[in-house]
Design a protein around this motif. Structure first.
Motif, PDB file in Angstrom:
ATOM      1  N   SER A  73       0.835  -1.205   0.000  1.00  0.00           N
ATOM      2  CA  SER A  73       0.000   0.000   0.000  1.00  0.00           C
ATOM      3  C   SER A  73       0.868   1.253   0.000  1.00  0.00           C
ATOM      4  O   SER A  73       0.622   2.205  -0.757  1.00  0.00           O
ATOM      5  CB  SER A  73      -0.925   0.012   1.220  1.00  0.00           C
ATOM      6  N   ILE A  74       1.883   1.272   0.862  1.00  0.00           N
ATOM      7  CA  ILE A  74       2.760   2.445   0.970  1.00  0.00           C
ATOM      8  C   ILE A  74       3.548   2.650  -0.315  1.00  0.00           C
ATOM      9  O   ILE A  74       3.650   3.773  -0.834  1.00  0.00           O
ATOM     10  CB  ILE A  74       3.715   2.288   2.171  1.00  0.00           C
ATOM     11  N   ASN A  75       4.122   1.579  -0.852  1.00  0.00           N
ATOM     12  CA  ASN A  75       4.921   1.701  -2.067  1.00  0.00           C
ATOM     13  C   ASN A  75       4.071   2.083  -3.272  1.00  0.00           C
ATOM     14  O   ASN A  75       4.521   2.836  -4.148  1.00  0.00           O
ATOM     15  CB  ASN A  75       5.670   0.395  -2.344  1.00  0.00           C
ATOM     16  N   LEU A  76       2.838   1.581  -3.331  1.00  0.00           N
ATOM     17  CA  LEU A  76       1.945   1.960  -4.420  1.00  0.00           C
ATOM     18  C   LEU A  76       1.602   3.442  -4.322  1.00  0.00           C
ATOM     19  O   LEU A  76       1.647   4.170  -5.326  1.00  0.00           O
ATOM     20  CB  LEU A  76       0.670   1.121  -4.372  1.00  0.00           C
ATOM     21  N   ALA A  77       1.256   3.911  -3.122  1.00  0.00           N
ATOM     22  CA  ALA A  77       0.957   5.330  -2.934  1.00  0.00           C
ATOM     23  C   ALA A  77       2.173   6.181  -3.301  1.00  0.00           C
ATOM     24  O   ALA A  77       2.041   7.234  -3.946  1.00  0.00           O
ATOM     25  CB  ALA A  77       0.534   5.591  -1.491  1.00  0.00           C
ATOM     26  N   LEU A 135      -3.685  10.239  -1.468  1.00  0.00           N
ATOM     27  CA  LEU A 135      -4.008  10.053  -0.055  1.00  0.00           C
ATOM     28  C   LEU A 135      -3.930   8.574   0.284  1.00  0.00           C
ATOM     29  O   LEU A 135      -4.560   7.738  -0.365  1.00  0.00           O
ATOM     30  CB  LEU A 135      -5.418  10.570   0.241  1.00  0.00           C
ATOM     31  N   LEU A 136      -3.147   8.237   1.293  1.00  0.00           N
ATOM     32  CA  LEU A 136      -3.044   6.876   1.817  1.00  0.00           C
ATOM     33  C   LEU A 136      -3.810   6.812   3.120  1.00  0.00           C
ATOM     34  O   LEU A 136      -3.531   7.566   4.055  1.00  0.00           O
ATOM     35  CB  LEU A 136      -1.571   6.509   2.035  1.00  0.00           C
ATOM     36  N   ILE A 137      -4.792   5.908   3.205  1.00  0.00           N
ATOM     37  CA  ILE A 137      -5.626   5.777   4.395  1.00  0.00           C
ATOM     38  C   ILE A 137      -5.381   4.429   5.052  1.00  0.00           C
ATOM     39  O   ILE A 137      -5.490   3.385   4.400  1.00  0.00           O
ATOM     40  CB  ILE A 137      -7.124   5.906   4.052  1.00  0.00           C
ATOM     41  N   ASP A 138      -5.062   4.437   6.329  1.00  0.00           N
ATOM     42  CA  ASP A 138      -4.941   3.206   7.100  1.00  0.00           C
ATOM     43  C   ASP A 138      -6.343   2.811   7.557  1.00  0.00           C
ATOM     44  O   ASP A 138      -6.920   3.425   8.449  1.00  0.00           O
ATOM     45  CB  ASP A 138      -4.032   3.419   8.317  1.00  0.00           C
ATOM     46  N   VAL A 142      -1.483  11.340   4.417  1.00  0.00           N
ATOM     47  CA  VAL A 142      -1.790  10.104   5.137  1.00  0.00           C
ATOM     48  C   VAL A 142      -2.882  10.362   6.165  1.00  0.00           C
ATOM     49  O   VAL A 142      -2.859  11.370   6.875  1.00  0.00           O
ATOM     50  CB  VAL A 142      -0.535   9.543   5.851  1.00  0.00           C
ATOM     51  N   ALA A 143      -3.840   9.433   6.251  1.00  0.00           N
ATOM     52  CA  ALA A 143      -4.852   9.458   7.303  1.00  0.00           C
ATOM     53  C   ALA A 143      -4.755   8.154   8.087  1.00  0.00           C
ATOM     54  O   ALA A 143      -4.769   7.070   7.500  1.00  0.00           O
ATOM     55  CB  ALA A 143      -6.253   9.615   6.714  1.00  0.00           C
ATOM     56  N   THR A 144      -4.623   8.255   9.407  1.00  0.00           N
ATOM     57  CA  THR A 144      -4.501   7.070  10.253  1.00  0.00           C
ATOM     58  C   THR A 144      -5.876   6.633  10.757  1.00  0.00           C
ATOM     59  O   THR A 144      -6.888   7.266  10.485  1.00  0.00           O
ATOM     60  CB  THR A 144      -3.577   7.353  11.443  1.00  0.00           C
ATOM     61  N   ARG A 157     -13.153  14.369  -4.046  1.00  0.00           N
ATOM     62  CA  ARG A 157     -13.056  15.749  -4.542  1.00  0.00           C
ATOM     63  C   ARG A 157     -11.639  16.312  -4.402  1.00  0.00           C
ATOM     64  O   ARG A 157     -11.194  17.088  -5.254  1.00  0.00           O
ATOM     65  CB  ARG A 157     -14.040  16.651  -3.792  1.00  0.00           C
ATOM     66  N   ASP A 158     -10.945  15.915  -3.339  1.00  0.00           N
ATOM     67  CA  ASP A 158      -9.669  16.554  -3.008  1.00  0.00           C
ATOM     68  C   ASP A 158      -8.443  15.835  -3.560  1.00  0.00           C
ATOM     69  O   ASP A 158      -7.370  16.440  -3.656  1.00  0.00           O
ATOM     70  CB  ASP A 158      -9.515  16.668  -1.488  1.00  0.00           C
ATOM     71  N   TYR A 159      -8.586  14.539  -3.900  1.00  0.00           N
ATOM     72  CA  TYR A 159      -7.405  13.760  -4.286  1.00  0.00           C
ATOM     73  C   TYR A 159      -7.612  13.039  -5.613  1.00  0.00           C
ATOM     74  O   TYR A 159      -8.721  12.617  -5.949  1.00  0.00           O
ATOM     75  CB  TYR A 159      -7.051  12.748  -3.190  1.00  0.00           C
ATOM     76  N   GLU A 160      -6.507  12.878  -6.321  1.00  0.00           N
ATOM     77  CA  GLU A 160      -6.522  12.161  -7.589  1.00  0.00           C
ATOM     78  C   GLU A 160      -6.576  10.653  -7.357  1.00  0.00           C
ATOM     79  O   GLU A 160      -7.247   9.917  -8.087  1.00  0.00           O
ATOM     80  CB  GLU A 160      -5.265  12.532  -8.381  1.00  0.00           C
ATOM     81  N   TRP A 161      -5.843  10.192  -6.333  1.00  0.00           N
ATOM     82  CA  TRP A 161      -5.823   8.774  -5.963  1.00  0.00           C
ATOM     83  C   TRP A 161      -6.021   8.646  -4.459  1.00  0.00           C
ATOM     84  O   TRP A 161      -5.428   9.408  -3.686  1.00  0.00           O
ATOM     85  CB  TRP A 161      -4.491   8.115  -6.326  1.00  0.00           C
ATOM     86  N   ILE A 162      -6.816   7.661  -4.048  1.00  0.00           N
ATOM     87  CA  ILE A 162      -6.965   7.300  -2.639  1.00  0.00           C
ATOM     88  C   ILE A 162      -6.664   5.816  -2.505  1.00  0.00           C
ATOM     89  O   ILE A 162      -7.318   4.987  -3.151  1.00  0.00           O
ATOM     90  CB  ILE A 162      -8.385   7.598  -2.112  1.00  0.00           C
ATOM     91  N   ILE A 163      -5.661   5.490  -1.701  1.00  0.00           N
ATOM     92  CA  ILE A 163      -5.251   4.101  -1.486  1.00  0.00           C
ATOM     93  C   ILE A 163      -5.604   3.697  -0.055  1.00  0.00           C
ATOM     94  O   ILE A 163      -5.181   4.350   0.900  1.00  0.00           O
ATOM     95  CB  ILE A 163      -3.732   3.917  -1.715  1.00  0.00           C
ATOM     96  N   LEU A 164      -6.374   2.629   0.092  1.00  0.00           N
ATOM     97  CA  LEU A 164      -6.769   2.130   1.410  1.00  0.00           C
ATOM     98  C   LEU A 164      -5.983   0.876   1.752  1.00  0.00           C
ATOM     99  O   LEU A 164      -5.949  -0.088   0.975  1.00  0.00           O
ATOM    100  CB  LEU A 164      -8.265   1.781   1.432  1.00  0.00           C
ATOM    101  N   ASP A 165      -5.352   0.884   2.911  1.00  0.00           N
ATOM    102  CA  ASP A 165      -4.735  -0.326   3.457  1.00  0.00           C
ATOM    103  C   ASP A 165      -5.781  -0.971   4.369  1.00  0.00           C
ATOM    104  O   ASP A 165      -6.133  -0.409   5.409  1.00  0.00           O
ATOM    105  CB  ASP A 165      -3.471   0.034   4.241  1.00  0.00           C
TER     106      ASP A 165
END
Length: 215
Positions: free
Chosen positions: A48-52, A64-67, A114-116, A142-150
């Motif tokens: 997840s981290i490396n993809l983001a 945005l990476l969301i845990d 990042v959002a924890t 609305r705010d981000y181009e990509w959102i990645i969820l772990d």
């Protein structure tokens, strides 16, 4: 590695995954991507981290990476972030006065946000069934181009099944010599064919040795 040492060969292994997502988005809506695994210990959070990080290589990128692994969050630990007193997703679910920007931590050095999981105590099923989660998802879109969820493991927790309607697709990790065919089948049944973006096969020592022998 895609954050700290983006020029290395190891970091380069994450770029094809990001390129695949970029290509897939041209054929339809693809912005909110969940990374999961059938069971524990398959390198999900590192992926997840490396993809983001790979998606954030462009200076104009908004990632945005969301845990979202509420039972065993590990994004802050893997990234060396102090998380004890930081507001996160669970806090925003319980407090409608908190906007997404109030729980997001911007990391300028990595061009990444990042959002924890946050400090509040709330069960995952309450989170994904709440209208607040849907509102935060809309705000993120609305705010981000990509959102990645772990996320939590597919087979061990029902979280992915409940969040399925909110995400555009899943990347599922399969670990060589560890993930069984039965676990893969169960996980694929949970995701469903329409939501599966692809499988990430890792820890294949034989493939790595074969590549080195060609050098």
């Amino acid at each position: 590695v895609s954050l700290g040492t983006p020029a290395t060969i190891e970091a380069g292994q994450s770029r094809p995954l990001g390129m695949m997502l970029e290509q897939r988005r041209h054929s339809g809506l693809l912005q909110f991507v969940a990374v999961s695994r059938p069971t524990m210990g398959d390198g999900k959070t590192l992926t997840s981290i490396n993809l983001a990080g790979a998606l954030a290589q462009s200076p104009q990128a908004r990632v945005l990476l969301i845990d979202a692994d509420f039972r065993k969050p590990s994004v802050p630990t893997q990234m060396g972030l102090r998380d004890g007193a930081v507001l996160g997703l669970r806090d925003a679910i319980l407090n409608p006065n908190l906007a997404l920007k109030d729980i997001v931590r911007r990391l300028p050095a990595y061009n990444l946000s990042v959002a924890t999981v946050g400090r509040a105590q709330i069960m995952p099923h309450e989170i994904f069934k709440s209208t607040r989660f849907a509102e935060l998802v809309d705000e993120a879109r609305r705010d981000y181009e990509w959102i990645i969820l772990d996320t939590a493991p597919l087979v061990l927790a029902p979280d992915c099944l409940m969040m399925g309607r909110s995400v555009d697709g899943f990347l599922m990790l399969v670990s060589a010599h560890k993930t069984s065919r039965k676990e893969v089948a169960e996980a694929l049944n949970i995701i469903g064919p329409s939501k599966l973006l692809g499988l990430v096969f890792n820890n294949d020592d034989g493939l790595l040795e074969s590549y080195r022998s060609e050098e």
